[in-house]
Each structure stands twice: as C-alpha cells, then as structure tokens.
Design a protein around this motif. Structure first.
Motif, mmCIF file in Angstrom:
data_model
loop_
_atom_site.group_PDB
_atom_site.id
_atom_site.type_symbol
_atom_site.label_atom_id
_atom_site.label_comp_id
_atom_site.label_asym_id
_atom_site.label_seq_id
_atom_site.Cartn_x
_atom_site.Cartn_y
_atom_site.Cartn_z
ATOM 1 N N GLU A 2 3.049 -27.143 7.095
ATOM 2 C CA GLU A 2 3.436 -25.645 7.397
ATOM 3 C C GLU A 2 4.992 -25.714 7.360
ATOM 4 N N ALA B 171 0.929 -19.584 13.237
ATOM 5 C CA ALA B 171 1.705 -20.380 12.277
ATOM 6 C C ALA B 171 3.292 -20.002 12.228
ATOM 7 N N ASN C 272 -8.183 -20.835 1.623
ATOM 8 C CA ASN C 272 -6.871 -20.963 2.373
ATOM 9 C C ASN C 272 -5.894 -21.368 1.603
ATOM 10 N N ILE D 3 -6.036 -24.655 12.176
ATOM 11 C CA ILE D 3 -5.341 -23.911 13.495
ATOM 12 C C ILE D 3 -6.449 -23.794 14.630
ATOM 13 N N LYS E 158 -1.400 -27.357 17.066
ATOM 14 C CA LYS E 158 -2.364 -27.702 15.922
ATOM 15 C C LYS E 158 -2.162 -29.228 15.429
ATOM 16 N N ALA F 164 5.882 -26.149 3.818
ATOM 17 C CA ALA F 164 5.614 -24.812 2.995
ATOM 18 C C ALA F 164 6.676 -23.629 3.302
ATOM 19 N N ALA F 165 7.143 -23.862 4.718
ATOM 20 C CA ALA F 165 8.281 -22.879 5.043
ATOM 21 C C ALA F 165 9.681 -23.157 4.357
ATOM 22 N N GLN G 229 -6.388 -18.753 12.590
ATOM 23 C CA GLN G 229 -5.696 -18.197 11.350
ATOM 24 C C GLN G 229 -6.598 -17.125 10.728
ATOM 25 N N GLN H 13 -1.375 -30.668 9.992
ATOM 26 C CA GLN H 13 -1.112 -28.909 9.498
ATOM 27 C C GLN H 13 0.328 -28.732 9.865
ATOM 28 N N SER H 14 1.014 -29.299 10.827
ATOM 29 C CA SER H 14 2.258 -28.908 11.085
ATOM 30 C C SER H 14 3.327 -29.456 10.013
ATOM 31 N N VAL I 11 5.934 -20.660 9.224
ATOM 32 C CA VAL I 11 5.813 -20.057 7.726
ATOM 33 C C VAL I 11 5.763 -18.613 7.919
#
Length: 479
Positions: free
Chosen positions: A98, A147, A431, A273, A90, A101-102, A277, A94-95, A150
C-alpha cells in the motif's frame, strides 16, 4: 507518536485520544480530538491559499511539491508500513504494498500536474471559445481506515495536481499514519495552509466540512449509508461530490476455469485487509458443473490462511479494525450461517479482534447476506447454469463497484464483462488496482472516478471564455 491537527502550516491541539493497535488492544500513540472550531480554522486556511495566492495557477510549483512529497514518503517507506500495520492491523506485506502504491500514485499525479489541458475552437467566424479546466477550489477529503495511505493519496494527489487546496479528515482509527504522511510535506515547498489535517472521534468537524459553503468539493470513501447522508447535507451548497461507497463484488467462474488454481487466488481476494476492502471478493458465482470442486478447494484455501498479528511476516490475515467491529461482524455472520443452505466453513473469534474466514453456500440471491456488504472475511458461494443466469444473478444487487470473470474463453470474458454493471471488471484476476486506471462504481457504489486521468474531473471545473475577436480585414462573411 503524537498526532496534533495540522492547520495553516502549524501543528496545533493537544493529542489526548488513544490510537489502538487492533492486534493487541494497546495504545500506540495519541491524536488530538477536534470538532467544528478546528474544521473552520482549516477551511479558512485552505480558502486563503486558494483565493489569495497563485497556487492554482502555478503548475510547476505543484509538480515540484508532489515530487518532493513522493521522495520524502519514499525515504520513510518501511517506518510508514510498520505504523500502518500497527494502527490498522493488516498483514505487513499488504502495508508495504500500500505504501509503495501511494508513492507511485503521487508521482503519477505529479506528472499530470503540468498537463491539465483545455481546448480552443472558433465557434463562429471571428469568435474564439476557450475551454479551461481549472481547479474547483477547496476540497474536503475524508480518508477511511481500511487503506488510509493509498486512499489519502488517490484524492489528495489529483486535488493538488489540479490546483485545489485541501482539508484532510482522518478516520479516528488511523490518525497516526495520516499525520506521518502529511508531515512529509514539511520537506517540500507546499504553501502553509494548502493542505490541512483535522482529527476527531465524533462527527462535528466532518459535518462542518460537508455543510460549509467555503468547501467546494467533498471526496469521501466509505459506506453507502454515510454517502447518502453526505449527499443530503451537501445539497444546500451544491458542492461537487466524489463518492466511492459500498460494494458486493462477485467472481463469476465458468465451467472451463481451472478451479484448483484459482480457488487460492479468490480466497486471498476475499480476505484482503481481513475482508475490509470495498472491492474484496464477497460472492463466488460458479457454474453448476464445477460447484463440487469449488466447494472443496475454496474451503481448503480459506482454511489454510493464517490469522494473527499483521506485523508477523508469516500471517495472511490480521485483525479487524477493532474488537467492537469484530464482534458486530461476527454476529452478522452467525445470523447468515443460521439462514444459509449450507455452511462450508465457519469462522471463529480469537484474541482482541481476530476473526477467521467463513464460507457459506446459498441458492437465493435475495438473501440479506448476498445483498448486504458484510465488511469482514465472509464469502458466499452460489451457482448458475447459463450465461444469462450468471449475468442476472451477478447484477442482482444495488451495488456496482467491481466484479471479476474467470474463463479461458476470451470472447466470453469480454461479453460478460460488458454485461456486468460494475465500474471495474477484472478477467482472470481480482483486486488489481493501478494509479493509471480509473476506479469507481455504478448505482449505489458511488459518484465520480478516482485514480487515472479522469480523477482530475472530480477536482476541476470547465470554464468557457468567449472572445469576439472578429475576422481579418478583407475577409467577407458568407452569410
């Protein structure tokens, strides 16, 4: 990088299977290929911690562990994002999003760990009923490749917050990033065996985790077809299931929407992604009066997205997860193009696993490509004339994971959102996912909810403890 199994606090097994960069086809590391024996060892380790220690009762320890894990992940934020892009493909932006967010979600569940509340009531005079929400036991967590960071956290963090122990099974396409994230637990006070990790190329370990009577919960994210197999295999042990499965998300665009402004946003929602997704925008249902504009501007927006190696900051769309998947998706899209009323943009293959976006228009919502989840950069355009027709067409699917409504009429937006049979409906967006907001699906999109406070329900049981305490001397009963 080498990724052994992690069982009972020890890294075991010989990493010999290659993890492949989907952008280049080159190996970036090796992981251990396990099976039923490794699953049994991991189950025994998790079972021992749950049954023989105070882990499930020690909320303060669990909070400390989660906070320390978040801190360790935060210290490795950029290396983890880079590894995620190299292993998954990805776009690097975006990584980074992610991983951030995790980390945020781990901290969110750390905050909840000390407030898993029950309630007490006097069910009849002198009888005290106490309802405790307590850990359900050992959780098997199946982490998908699209993903992985996350989706690992959104199951593992509430499981640990609730007091469960866990066995994580990585996807064979993304074992390295999962191992790197779990290695950060070594900087915490996590008991050895409270979290375990098993890798495999095949299915033997996964089947053992689902069938074992010593596993109390299965948390799985993946296809509806696999989810159905898990439900059948888990029936004998009657374990709890948390399943987030397929989707066919629809964007319902009304005549008052600004098509020029929203088309690029829908294009990005459709290709997140590389379209891999479950909540990606797959159907665009636009009012007939705005169809010509949507054709033009959505085609232009999809065409403008840059396809290339995700590690390149300039790229919008990376490769699909591997070459075989790319080719299979391409063949399905080619069939859809042959059957569609109109092909507005035809995607092309390039490199090891790259595929550019496809946009088709079709009038029959029963067509296979309007009904089936095609896991790639593929979008269908459909039209409607009335609100009732929009609702009927949007709901004409076996899925019910997510949808979006695009309009400047607030009342209309809310009534359409209420009428759509989906677990999440966004208004003038798509999203947007948060640690604090539950997600999950209706119908064949799954069971249970993850993210938010209600995710704890997937990893807890409610116990009623009834005690006849009696009433104080001198108080007379009324009946």
């Amino acid at each position: 990088m080498k990724a052994p199994h992690w069982i009972a606090g020890a890294w075991v097994g010989v990493p010999s299977a290659d993890s492949i960069d989907p952008a280049t086809g080159e190996s970036i590391g090796q992981f251990a290929d396990g099976g039923a024996a490794e699953a049994d060892a991991a189950i025994a380790a998790a079972r021992n911690v749950f049954d023989r220690t105070t882990w499930a009762q020690d909320a303060r320890l669990r909070q400390d562990v989660l906070l320390a894990w978040a801190g360790a992940l935060d210290a490795q934020r950029e290396p983890l994002a880079t590894l995620l892009t190299r292993e998954n493909g990805k776009a690097i932006a975006q990584s980074r999003g992610e991983i951030a967010a995790a980390i945020s979600e781990v901290r969110y569940y750390a905050g909840l760990a000390r407030h898993i509340a029950g309630h007490v009531l006097e069910s009849e005079p002198g009888t005290i009923s106490t309802m405790l929400r307590e850990a359900a036991g050992v959780a098997a967590i199946f982490v998908p490749w699209n993903a992985p960071a996350v989706l690992l956290v959104r199951s593992l963090a509430p499981a640990l917050a609730a007091g469960c122990t866990a066995i994580v099974k990585s996807a064979a396409q993304t074992p390295l990033v999962i191992a790197a994230m779990l290695r950060c637990f070594e900087q915490t006070a996590l008991p050895k065996g409270a979290v375990n990790l098993v890798h495999e190329i095949g299915y033997a370990a996964g089947e053992r985790l689902v069938e074992s009577h010593d596993v109390d919960i299965v948390s799985f994210t993946g296809s509806t077809a696999t989810g159905k197999k898990i439900m059948a295999a888990a029936a004998e042990s009657m374990k709890k299931l948390s399943l987030e499965l397929g989707g066919k998300s629809c964007c319902v665009v009304f005549e008052d929407a600004d098509v020029v402004a929203i088309a690029p946003r829908i294009a990005r929602a459709a290709t997140i992604i590389s379209g891999q997704q479950c909540t990606a925008a797959r159907r665009v249902l636009v009012h007939a009066r705005r169809a010509a504009e949507m054709r033009e501007h959505l085609t232009r927006a999809l065409e403008a997205l840059r396809v290339g190696e995700g590690i390149n900051e300039a790229m919008d769309i990376g490769p699909l997860i591997d070459a075989a998947t790319r080719d299979a998706v391409y063949q399905t899209i080619a069939r859809a193009c042959d059957e569609a009323d109109r092909v507005l943009l035809r995607g092309t293959r390039s490199g090891h696993a790259f595929l550019s976006p496809t946009l088709i228009e079709h009038s029959d919502p029963k067509a296979f490509f309007c009904q089936e989840e095609i896991f790639g950069p593929f979008v269908t355009l459909e039209t409607f004339d009335t609100e009732a027709q929009a609702i009927d067409r949007a709901n004409d699917t076996v899925f019910g994971l997510s949808a979006s409504v695009w309009t400047n009429d607030g009342a209309r937006a809310f009534r359409i959102a209420r009428a759509l049979r989906n677990g999440t409906v966004w208004i003038n967006d798509h999203n947007k996912l948060f640690a604090e907001a539950e997600t999950g699906g209706y119908r064949q999109s799954g069971l249970g909810r993850l993210h938010g406070y209600d995710a704890l329900a997937d990893f807890t049981e409610i116990k009623h403890i009834c005690m006849p305490a009696g009433v104080a001397e001198g108080i007379a009963p009324l009946r």
